[in-house]
Design a protein around this motif. Sequence first.
Motif, PDB file in Angstrom:
ATOM      1  N   UNK A 233     -11.452  49.501  68.204  1.00 12.38           N
ATOM      2  CA  UNK A 233     -12.010  50.416  69.206  1.00 12.38           C
ATOM      3  C   UNK A 233     -12.078  51.827  68.625  1.00 12.38           C
ATOM      4  N   UNK A 234     -11.007  52.217  67.925  1.00  8.86           N
ATOM      5  CA  UNK A 234     -10.957  53.548  67.333  1.00  8.86           C
ATOM      6  C   UNK A 234     -12.007  53.668  66.217  1.00  8.86           C
ATOM      7  N   UNK A 235     -12.126  52.575  65.422  1.00  8.15           N
ATOM      8  CA  UNK A 235     -13.107  52.584  64.331  1.00  8.15           C
ATOM      9  C   UNK A 235     -14.523  52.744  64.889  1.00  8.15           C
ATOM     10  N   UNK A 236     -14.768  52.086  66.033  1.00 10.53           N
ATOM     11  CA  UNK A 236     -16.096  52.164  66.639  1.00 10.53           C
ATOM     12  C   UNK A 236     -16.398  53.575  67.145  1.00 10.53           C
ATOM     13  N   UNK A 237     -15.358  54.337  67.395  1.00 14.51           N
ATOM     14  CA  UNK A 237     -15.555  55.721  67.853  1.00 14.51           C
ATOM     15  C   UNK A 237     -15.888  56.664  66.691  1.00 14.51           C
ATOM     16  N   UNK A 238     -15.508  56.206  65.471  1.00 18.21           N
ATOM     17  CA  UNK A 238     -15.567  57.099  64.312  1.00 18.21           C
ATOM     18  C   UNK A 238     -16.941  57.710  64.039  1.00 18.21           C
ATOM     19  N   UNK A 239     -18.025  56.874  63.977  1.00 16.71           N
ATOM     20  CA  UNK A 239     -19.323  57.477  63.638  1.00 16.71           C
ATOM     21  C   UNK A 239     -19.703  58.614  64.593  1.00 16.71           C
ATOM     22  N   UNK A 240     -19.344  58.461  65.863  1.00 20.39           N
ATOM     23  CA  UNK A 240     -19.657  59.508  66.831  1.00 20.39           C
ATOM     24  C   UNK A 240     -18.644  60.652  66.750  1.00 20.39           C
ATOM     25  N   UNK A 241     -17.374  60.261  66.516  1.00 18.87           N
ATOM     26  CA  UNK A 241     -16.307  61.258  66.461  1.00 18.87           C
ATOM     27  C   UNK A 241     -16.569  62.258  65.329  1.00 18.87           C
ATOM     28  N   UNK A 242     -17.131  61.716  64.221  1.00 11.99           N
ATOM     29  CA  UNK A 242     -17.413  62.569  63.061  1.00 11.99           C
ATOM     30  C   UNK A 242     -18.374  63.700  63.399  1.00 11.99           C
ATOM     31  N   UNK A 243     -19.229  63.403  64.349  1.00  8.39           N
ATOM     32  CA  UNK A 243     -20.224  64.413  64.712  1.00  8.39           C
ATOM     33  C   UNK A 243     -19.727  65.202  65.944  1.00  8.39           C
ATOM     34  N   UNK A 244     -18.493  64.957  66.304  1.00 11.61           N
ATOM     35  CA  UNK A 244     -17.863  65.709  67.394  1.00 11.61           C
ATOM     36  C   UNK A 244     -18.289  65.247  68.761  1.00 11.61           C
ATOM     37  N   UNK A 245     -18.800  64.002  68.850  1.00  9.48           N
ATOM     38  CA  UNK A 245     -19.316  63.539  70.142  1.00  9.48           C
ATOM     39  C   UNK A 245     -18.776  62.161  70.497  1.00  9.48           C
ATOM     40  N   UNK A 246     -18.987  61.754  71.738  1.00 10.03           N
ATOM     41  CA  UNK A 246     -18.644  60.400  72.187  1.00 10.03           C
ATOM     42  C   UNK A 246     -19.898  59.635  72.606  1.00 10.03           C
ATOM     43  N   UNK A 247     -20.945  60.397  72.885  1.00 11.59           N
ATOM     44  CA  UNK A 247     -22.206  59.784  73.334  1.00 11.59           C
ATOM     45  C   UNK A 247     -23.360  60.521  72.639  1.00 11.59           C
ATOM     46  N   UNK A 248     -24.349  59.752  72.188  1.00  7.91           N
ATOM     47  CA  UNK A 248     -25.591  60.415  71.755  1.00  7.91           C
ATOM     48  C   UNK A 248     -26.729  59.889  72.631  1.00  7.91           C
TER      49      UNK A 248
END
Lengths: 416, 220
Positions: A42-57
Motif C-alpha cells: 500500500x505504501x509502495x503504491x503511494x510512492x509515485x504520487x508521494x514523490x510529486x507531493x500529492x495523493x491524487x492526480x
Amino acid sequence: MNLEYLLKELYFRKRRTLTAIFSLALGICILITINALSSAYTEAARMPLKEIGADITVQRAGNVPENLVGPVFACSAVTIKSDEIKQIRHLQGIQGFGQALLLWVFDADRFTIVLGIDPENPVGPGILRTQMTHGIFLEKGKNQALAEVSYAKNYNIQTGDNVTVGGKTYQISGIVDASKATKIAVANIYLDMVDAQKMAKESKQVQNVSPFESKDANLLFIKANPKQIDALARSIKDIIGEKASITTPASFLKHLGSLFSLSDKFSLATSLMALVITVLIVLKTMAGNLAERSNEIGVLKAVGWSNKDVVSQFLGESILQCLAGGILGLIFTLIATFLLGHMQVNIPIPWEMSPTPHFLPGGGDPVFKTLQLPVTISWRLAAFSIILSTVIGAVTGGLLSRHIARIKPSEVLKNE
Amino acid sequence: MNNILTAVNLSKTFDSLQVVKEVSLTIKNGEFVCLVGKSGSGKTTLLSILSGLEQPTSGTVSINGTSITDSSENELALFRRGKMGFVFQSFHLIPTLCAWENVALPLFPIKMDKEKRKKRAMELLCQMEIDHRADHRPSTLSGGEKQRVAIARALVNRPEIIFADEPTGNLDSETSGAIINILKHLHEKNGMSILMVTHDQDLATSADRIVRMQDGKVVS
C-alpha cells in the motif's frame, strides 16, 4: 505458581516446549509479515504520487490534435476549466493543491515536452526544486525555463543559454534531474505556469481541440487526508465528468496486479487462518502435555495441591511458552521483513501519466517506478503480537484447566 | 489412646460393582496398621477413601475427630497437605525435579523461602540416608532410593498419619526390607501412625495390627 518447577518442566520437556514455541512463533511471524507486506505494498503504491507531493492526480481525456504543429495537448490531458478547478479546490479533505500544464510542442527542429509549473508550490512539480543539478530554480515573472538533464545534454543546453520553444524564447535558469524524483510529470522544459498558459491560449491546435483560457490547466495535483482519498476521487469525477482520469494509490495497487495488491480482506483472512492453525497446534501440544502428565497432576493433588494451585502452575507454563513463542515470532518477523525489505518492486505508471507521445521512440514503452519494498513493523503490531501470544497462552491454559480439575488422583495413581 | 482415624460403615460402588462393603475401622494414634488381602479385595480403594483421595458411596471417615467425608475437593487437598503423607508403589516422583525438590513438592504452594524449603527437605533426605543424592533427578536413582525420596516427601509436612500403598511392590526383597525398616523406625521412634496396604504377609508382620480384606469386606 513455582517458577523453578515451571522452568524445569519447560526445559526438560524440550520437544513439547519447542513445538509449542516454534508453532506460535511461526504463526505470529506469518500474521505480522502478511500485515507488514500488505502495508508495504500500500505504501509502495503511494510512492509515485508521494514523490510529486500529492495523493491524487487529475486529468481529462480528450481528442487527438488535428495537426502536430506547435503547442498541442496530449489526448490524455486536455483542458480543466478554472471554475472546475475552483470547485475541486474547495472539496472537503483536501490538504494541498497544485496545478500544471502539459504541452507537446512540435517545432520545426525538435519536439519538446513542456510542463508549466507553479515554482513556489510544493504540491506537484514544484517539488523539483530539490533536484537541481546546476543553476537556480524558476522564479515567477522572469521569462525563465528549466531544462531536464538528459534533454540539456542532447541539445547541449547550459545554464544562462536561451532556448526557443513554440516560437517564444526563455532563459535557462538551471538544469534539473527530474528522473531521480518522479516518473510522473516529467518534461524536457519546465516553464512558469503563467508562461505555459499563455502558450496554450495562443495555440490554435490547442483551441481547436480543447478551448483554453488563461486560468485553466490540464493537470491537477492534490494532497489529501488518506482516509478521504477515495471519496474525494468520486467527487472529482462528478465535477470533471466521464472523461476524468483520476489517479490514486488504489489505481497503482490495481496496476500492480492481484498477487501484489494484498487487499485488507485477503490479509485479514490469511492472518486469521494462520492464527487459528497456530492456536490449534498450541492447544494440541498443551493437551498432549497434560495427558502425558496426568499422573503428575494426580501426585500434586494427592500431596495437597489444590485445583487452583495446579491450574495456576500449568497456566503459568502455558503463558510463558506462548510469550516466548511471541517474542521468537517477532525475531523471525524482523528477519523476514529485513529480507523482504531488500526486494525490489516495479510499479507500472499508467500510460496516461507518461508524458512522452506513444508515436515517438520509447513513447510506447511501459514506464515503471522501481523501489525497494518499504516493509516495516509498527510498534503497535509488535505489541499486539506479544499481547496476542499471552492471550493465546492464557486461553489455552484456561481451556485445559477444566480438564485438570477433573483429574482424580485416586484414578491416575492406581498401582500399575 | 485417641483414634487418629475412624471409619464407619464405608461402602464404595463403581457402576454396579461394590468394591468396599460396609467397612468400619479405627486406627489409634501412633499405631502401625497393615491392610492385607489378595489382589482385587478392595484394599487400595479403601485406602483411597480413608485418605480422602476418593469419596465413599456411603459411610463416614474422620481424621482426629474431623469428618472428611463431606469436604470439598479443595478442603480435602488442604487437609492432606496439613495432616497426611503418601507413599505409592510406583514412587510417583516428578521426573523433571531433583530429589530434594521432589521432597519439598508439598511445600511449593505454601509461602516459604526456598532456603527453608531446601533445609527441611535436606533434613529428611539425611534421615533417609540419601542426602548425597539430593541434586539427582529420579531417572538416575535406584528403586530403593526413589522410595526413600518418596517417604521423605510424605514426611515433609510433618503429617499425623502416613498412607502407604504397596510401598515395596516395585522393589527387590533386600530393598523392601530396608524400606519397611524405615517405616518401622518412623513408627517406633517418632510415634508416627501408619496405614500400609500390602499383599505380602511377611511384610505385614512388621505392623502392630493386621487388617485382612476379602471381597470388599474386613474379615479380621
